[in-house]
Design a protein around this motif. Sequence first.
Motif, PDB file in Angstrom:
ATOM      1  N   LYS A 155       0.838  -1.183   0.000  1.00  8.64           N
ATOM      2  CA  LYS A 155       0.000   0.000   0.000  1.00  8.64           C
ATOM      3  C   LYS A 155       0.881   1.243   0.000  1.00  8.64           C
ATOM      4  O   LYS A 155       1.837   1.332   0.758  1.00  8.64           O
ATOM      5  N   GLY A 175      -5.039   0.034  -1.608  1.00 13.09           N
ATOM      6  CA  GLY A 175      -5.476  -1.093  -0.801  1.00 13.09           C
ATOM      7  C   GLY A 175      -5.198  -2.407  -1.499  1.00 13.09           C
ATOM      8  O   GLY A 175      -5.210  -2.477  -2.728  1.00 13.09           O
ATOM      9  N   THR A 177      -6.086  -6.703  -1.140  1.00  8.78           N
ATOM     10  CA  THR A 177      -6.687  -7.869  -0.505  1.00  8.78           C
ATOM     11  C   THR A 177      -6.319  -9.086  -1.337  1.00  8.78           C
ATOM     12  O   THR A 177      -5.687  -8.955  -2.399  1.00  8.78           O
ATOM     13  N   LYS A 179      -8.234 -10.761  -3.089  1.00 10.76           N
ATOM     14  CA  LYS A 179      -9.028 -10.840  -4.310  1.00 10.76           C
ATOM     15  C   LYS A 179      -8.966  -9.593  -5.187  1.00 10.76           C
ATOM     16  O   LYS A 179      -9.344  -9.644  -6.352  1.00 10.76           O
TER      17      LYS A 179
END
Length: 211
Positions: A155, A175, A177, A179
């Motif tokens: 990030k 950001g 994640t 996925k």
Amino acid sequence: MPLSHAQIWKAVDLLARREGLSASGLARRAGLDATTFNPSKRFGPGDPPRPRWPSTESLTRVLEACGVSLAEFAALARDAPERPAVIPLLGMAQAGQEGFFDDAGLPAGEGWEQTELPRPRDSLLSLRITGDSMAPVYREGDKVIVDREATDVRKGDRVVVRTTGGETMAKEVAGLTAKSVTLASINPAYGPRVVPRRDIVWMGRILWVSQ
């Protein structure tokens, strides 16, 4: 085979180390200015920085002071491995102090460190910025060097992303994640984008920009 700029300067450093001296100490032993062999003197201005070579006179005086022949120095240089190009590095606070620049505004004196420039390798590529989504940090026409094999993108990193839809864009990682990746623009006129990882062909960190 001619000696490279990196080999010559590495040989100077190796000779200094062999004599138990710093590069500055080696210069002083030869009766030269203490800054003659400083890292800040090895590259001049330009894009990319222009290599500066030690003068024949300075090398001759060093060899005489150390009792080393030209052939021995050449052998030392050839044994010196190639190293990546570097340019002088100084903190902004220090840069405001006296003694770090000469009358021409070029790096001088002690206290400089080094910034290593990206070494050519297969994973690096250069792209020209188009559009204004990353202005004012990256402007139309700026060139960036991108490492496609960067595996530790975090990030806040600035990256270039290639999608399965054929889009290639420079963004900032807002950001991450498992996925998806959230990509932000510097220009507030452009909102963030959430891109599923399955739609990302590759994502490379921006290492360097030419403005």
